[in-house]
Design an enzyme around this catalytic site. Structure first.
Site, PDB file in Angstrom:
ATOM      1  N   THR A 134       0.873  -1.181   0.000  1.00 16.88           N
ATOM      2  CA  THR A 134       0.000   0.000   0.000  1.00 16.88           C
ATOM      3  C   THR A 134       0.907   1.228   0.000  1.00 16.88           C
ATOM      4  O   THR A 134       2.015   1.174   0.523  1.00 16.88           O
ATOM      5  CB  THR A 134      -0.877  -0.018   1.268  1.00 16.88           C
ATOM      6  OG1 THR A 134      -1.796  -1.092   1.143  1.00 16.88           O
ATOM      7  CG2 THR A 134      -1.623   1.286   1.488  1.00 16.88           C
ATOM      8  N   ARG A 167     -15.294  -5.405  -0.636  1.00 13.00           N
ATOM      9  CA  ARG A 167     -14.643  -5.010   0.621  1.00 13.00           C
ATOM     10  C   ARG A 167     -13.901  -3.684   0.435  1.00 13.00           C
ATOM     11  O   ARG A 167     -13.181  -3.496  -0.542  1.00 13.00           O
ATOM     12  CB  ARG A 167     -13.668  -6.103   1.049  1.00 13.00           C
ATOM     13  CG  ARG A 167     -12.909  -5.816   2.357  1.00 13.00           C
ATOM     14  CD  ARG A 167     -11.544  -5.234   2.105  1.00 13.00           C
ATOM     15  NE  ARG A 167     -10.741  -5.150   3.328  1.00 13.00           N
ATOM     16  CZ  ARG A 167      -9.576  -4.521   3.410  1.00 13.00           C
ATOM     17  NH1 ARG A 167      -9.080  -3.912   2.341  1.00 13.00           N
ATOM     18  NH2 ARG A 167      -8.904  -4.476   4.537  1.00 13.00           N
ATOM     19  N   GLY A 209     -11.280  -1.080   2.535  1.00  6.12           N
ATOM     20  CA  GLY A 209     -10.427  -0.998   3.727  1.00  6.12           C
ATOM     21  C   GLY A 209     -10.187   0.432   4.174  1.00  6.12           C
ATOM     22  O   GLY A 209     -10.792   1.381   3.666  1.00  6.12           O
ATOM     23  N   ASP A 210      -9.288   0.561   5.131  1.00  2.00           N
ATOM     24  CA  ASP A 210      -9.021   1.863   5.748  1.00  2.00           C
ATOM     25  C   ASP A 210      -8.467   2.903   4.781  1.00  2.00           C
ATOM     26  O   ASP A 210      -8.641   4.097   4.999  1.00  2.00           O
ATOM     27  CB  ASP A 210      -8.005   1.693   6.886  1.00  2.00           C
ATOM     28  CG  ASP A 210      -6.667   1.196   6.349  1.00  2.00           C
ATOM     29  OD1 ASP A 210      -6.630   0.078   5.815  1.00  2.00           O
ATOM     30  OD2 ASP A 210      -5.673   1.954   6.439  1.00  2.00           O
ATOM     31  N   THR A 255      -1.200   2.108   7.074  1.00  2.00           N
ATOM     32  CA  THR A 255      -1.135   0.870   6.291  1.00  2.00           C
ATOM     33  C   THR A 255      -1.191  -0.312   7.258  1.00  2.00           C
ATOM     34  O   THR A 255      -0.776  -0.184   8.408  1.00  2.00           O
ATOM     35  CB  THR A 255       0.148   0.814   5.434  1.00  2.00           C
ATOM     36  OG1 THR A 255       0.280  -0.500   4.892  1.00  2.00           O
ATOM     37  CG2 THR A 255       1.400   1.133   6.234  1.00  2.00           C
ATOM     38  N   GLY A 256      -1.721  -1.430   6.773  1.00  2.00           N
ATOM     39  CA  GLY A 256      -1.817  -2.615   7.626  1.00  2.00           C
ATOM     40  C   GLY A 256      -3.211  -3.201   7.596  1.00  2.00           C
ATOM     41  O   GLY A 256      -3.929  -3.037   6.599  1.00  2.00           O
ATOM     42  N   GLY A 261      -6.675  -3.423   7.488  1.00  2.00           N
ATOM     43  CA  GLY A 261      -7.649  -2.360   7.248  1.00  2.00           C
ATOM     44  C   GLY A 261      -8.814  -2.365   8.213  1.00  2.00           C
ATOM     45  O   GLY A 261      -9.260  -1.305   8.666  1.00  2.00           O
TER      46      GLY A 261
HETATM   47  N1  ASP Z   1      -4.595  -1.147   4.776  1.00  2.00           N
HETATM   48  C1  ASP Z   1      -4.783  -1.800   3.513  1.00  2.00           C
HETATM   49  C2  ASP Z   1      -6.170  -2.424   3.481  1.00  2.00           C
HETATM   50  O1  ASP Z   1      -6.562  -2.995   4.469  1.00  2.00           O
HETATM   51  C3  ASP Z   1      -3.781  -2.863   3.216  1.00  2.00           C
HETATM   52  C4  ASP Z   1      -2.347  -2.530   3.532  1.00  2.00           C
HETATM   53  O2  ASP Z   1      -2.047  -1.443   3.987  1.00  2.00           O
HETATM   54  O3  ASP Z   1      -1.476  -3.399   3.282  1.00  2.00           O
HETATM   55  O4  ASP Z   1      -6.793  -2.396   2.461  1.00  2.00           O
END
Ligand code: ASP
Length: 287
Positions: free
Chosen positions: A158, A186, A188-189, A209-210, A212
């Site tokens: 990301t 879906r 995400g964040d 990032t991470g 979500g």
């Molecule tokens: N945060 C992102 C999501 O959940 C994925 C990521 O940051 O690796 O879509």
């Protein structure tokens, strides 16, 4: 005022064979955005430029090279926010799009809504003149192989950018293909203002990032930025916010921050997170 800039290329367990390519990509994006800031361009223009560069680079999980969902398709999320005006734009679960951050910018510029998703967002993209990106243009061999072998390790990728311009204004942007093998629809964040992206000139700006789902529940960037209110150092604020994420949601992730003075900070609780920032006159890349 001296401008400031920090980028991330995702948190997770990095694939070692991509380290050099990721570093090169971050350097290129940093240089492009830094040039804008040095020429008195806006923080918003700089974060958009950095994000477009990273979306066009297939080693990152954003735009070209995004990961595939359960059905083997790409659906992307992106958002951005301007800290002086509180204008924001976000798109979620959008197909056939090369540069999602530019569509988020179009939502911001149109001004009526903040967040468009799915088919409606795709129709808006066509109306705005965004070409429909083809599957071969977006899907890389690597992501296809990963999907075919149902590999589950969380590869990072990301992308995010946070900038302060010479006027002292802040902006943040985030873009992603989301998580591998996600359910269609879906979001995400990275598309959610306050979770993946936030900017407030009076306090600071950030991009996360991470995991979500966990980051949304913890409203991670907004939580970290609120901590800057007490004059905390951005590194300390980022650390406390990531600890909160873990403690309350068991989530893994990280974020980059700038405070209202342009000081940088970042923290993560994943095995790694790629980050690019300036130390003196040197661009430092941390993997
Ligand atoms: N945060 C992102 C999501 O959940 C994925 C990521 O940051 O690796 O879509």
């Amino acid at each position: 005022m001296r401008p400031a800039l920090i980028l991330h290329g995702g948190a997770g367990s990095p694939a070692a064979d991509l380290t050099a390519a990721r570093e090169q990509g971050l350097r290129r994006a940093f240089a492009a955005a830094w040039t804008i800031l040095q020429q008195n361009g806006s923080a918003l223009a700089a974060v958009i430029r950095a994000t477009v560069e990273l979306e066009n680079d297939s080693v990152f999980n954003a735009g070209v090279g995004s990961c595939l969902n359960q059905e083997g398709n790409i659906e992307v999320d992106a958002s951005l926010m301007e800290g002086s005006t509180f204008r924001a734009g976000a798109v979620g679960a959008v197909r056939n799009l090369r540069n999602p951050i530019l569509l988020a910018q179009a939502v911001l510029d149109a001004g009526r809504h903040v967040f468009l998703v799915g088919e409606g967002a795709e129709r808006f993209a066509r109306l705005q003149g965004f070409p429909s990106a083809t599957r071969p243009e977006l899907v890389t061999e690597r992501q296809l192989r990963r999907w075919q072998s149902a590999q589950t390790t969380g590869e990072p990728g990301t992308v995010g950018a946070v900038a302060m311009d010479t006027g002292g204004h802040l902006a943040a942007a985030t873009s992603t293909g989301g998580i591998f093998n996600k359910q269609p629809g879906r979001v995400g964040d990275s598309a959610v203002i306050g979770a993946g992206t936030y900017a407030d000139d009076t306090l600071g700006a950030g991009s996360a990032t991470g995991d979500g789902e966990a980051i949304i529940r913890a409203t991670l960037t907004r939580t970290a930025i609120e901590l800057l209110r007490d004059g905390k150092d951005p590194t300390q604020a980022a650390r406390i916010a990531v600890d909160f994420l873990h403690k309350r949601t068991n989530g893994e992730g990280g974020l980059i921050l700038l405070d209202a003075l342009g000081r940088v900070g970042y923290a993560y609780n994943t095995p790694a997170m790629s980050v690019a920032f300036l130390a003196g006159d040197r661009v430092v890349i941390r993997e």
